[in-house]
Design an enzyme around this catalytic site. Sequence first.
Site, short mmCIF file in Angstrom:
data_model
loop_
_atom_site.label_atom_id
_atom_site.label_comp_id
_atom_site.label_asym_id
_atom_site.label_seq_id
_atom_site.Cartn_x
_atom_site.Cartn_y
_atom_site.Cartn_z
N LYS A 46 1.95 2.02 -5.00
CA LYS A 46 2.59 1.65 -6.23
C LYS A 46 1.48 1.59 -7.41
CE LYS A 46 2.49 -2.51 -4.32
NZ LYS A 46 2.05 -2.16 -3.04
N GLY A 85 -4.46 -4.22 -3.85
CA GLY A 85 -5.62 -3.45 -3.83
C GLY A 85 -4.84 -1.97 -4.52
N HIS A 86 -4.83 -1.66 -5.56
CA HIS A 86 -4.08 -0.29 -6.11
C HIS A 86 -5.06 0.64 -6.50
CE1 HIS A 86 -0.66 -3.59 -7.05
NE2 HIS A 86 -0.92 -3.29 -6.03
N GLN A 96 1.79 -6.29 -3.20
CA GLN A 96 2.54 -6.33 -1.97
C GLN A 96 3.72 -5.57 -1.61
OE1 GLN A 96 1.48 -9.29 -3.41
NE2 GLN A 96 -0.31 -8.48 -2.95
N ASP A 126 0.80 -1.23 0.10
CA ASP A 126 0.06 0.04 -0.01
C ASP A 126 0.54 1.26 -0.01
OD1 ASP A 126 -2.23 -1.53 0.05
OD2 ASP A 126 -2.23 -1.68 2.41
#
Length: 432
Positions: A16, A40-41, A227, A13
């Site tokens: 990225k 989750g981006h 990650q 988080d």
Amino acid sequence: MPAIVIIGAQWGDEGKGKATDLLGSAVDYVVRYQGGNNAGHTVVINTPTGKEKYALHLLPSGILSPNVVPVIGNGVVIDLAVMFKELDGLIERGIDVSKLKVSANAHVIAPYHVLQDKVVERFLGKRQIGTTGRGIGPTYADKVSRIGIRIQDLYDESILSQKVEAALATKNELFVKIYNRRAVEANQVTETLLSFADRLKPYVTDTSLLLNNALTENKTILLEGGQGTLLDVDHGTYPFVTSSNPVAGGAATGSGIGPNKISTVIGIIKAYTTRVGAGPFPTELFDQNGKELRDVGGEFGTTTGRERRCGWYDAPVARYAVRVNGITDFFLTKLDVLSGFDQIPACVGYEIDGKVHSELPMTQTEFHHAKPVYETLPGWKSDITGARSFSDLPKTAQDYVKFLEEQSGAPISAIGVGQARDATIVLRDLSK
Ligand code: GDP
Ligand code: IMO
Ligand code: MG
């Protein structure tokens, strides 16, 4: 040439997605090389009509750039229902997804992997990892145990049903006898997987060949990690890690290009630290400062909605990330989140059982005992979200960035000062 890798330098988080999206206009291919929909981006784009926000879990963040070929590499684990839901969501919003390529060698997350992830976590009780419950660990475990299902198996019905049956033979014993669950029907799983085969077919590609040909043609490839370094199964805070290799080395195995093709490794790092799930975190804050970081930084998981644990910047973690990834440049994100603080501590070492360490200790037990040694810098107490060059930043913010750079072992080449794509100070063109 060249291939550029974007990796998380902390516990995930770091931003990225924003960094990948920012480079999207300058590259030809964006590749996910490990992980799955545990990621989750969030990508925010300012448009003439307002802010457009996208939350991507499985698809590479480059999918939002019209000229990019998005690739899901062999190292990724794919939940096909999630992938198509995500594709449909983007199609609805007018994004062209037709160029997507999916590796024939990528492994499939089957419904029994999701079930297994959840029941094992429940069974672990207090010792649980706090996984995202997406079936990531069990799918990678099956891959290594050689009982996994690959994308290409969807095109040989007899092989597929044999493989599903073989995997369930032992799993059903565990589900029924240990975890007190009903057995999973092999036929149903096979049918579910086959139901995706036709729609998936046009995307299925020998992605290693594709990417190597692209490199020969001098195209630029961006490899986007999910990650982060400290969640890496080899280099992270094991067992409180994910089940793949987010580190830069994983980009070669997870995409099928040679490591000598990688010229740039960009470490994405927050101006403070967060982590989701269980495990050691030396600079974690349990006070009002931690709450302020969470509230101002919007530190709630994109995937599970969980509160992220928050703490100050940890330079030994940054130095470790440089070491295990070969980071050439840092992209420092979320500097704006620190704007309200009078004083900003940054961890420069640890005290462990009476001794000062400048590097991460060798053992996990020592890391659990690590107490941060801080140096405290003055804050800037002003809005920096409009800054677009380093000189636009207040002097104390410049000093904070310079201090982090000195402490962290690689140049800071970009600085995020807001959520949107353009809220960035670029100090070096990272696409070259
Ligand atoms: P990822 O998993 O590394 O892609 O990061 P996430 O998207 O899960 O979390 C990062 C969050 O920070 C997202 O909501 C981003 O939109 C946001 N973000 C990224 N860079 C910046 C920044 O420089 N400033 C602020 N305020 N938010 C940022
Ligand atoms: P992005 O790509 C933050 C964490 C989980 C848990 C551990 C194992 O958005 O940075 P898993 O479901 O992977 O088996 O869970 O890893 N985790 C993440 N934390 N960001 C992520 O991805 C994460 N993906 C997994 O919270 O502690
Ligand atoms: Mg995330």
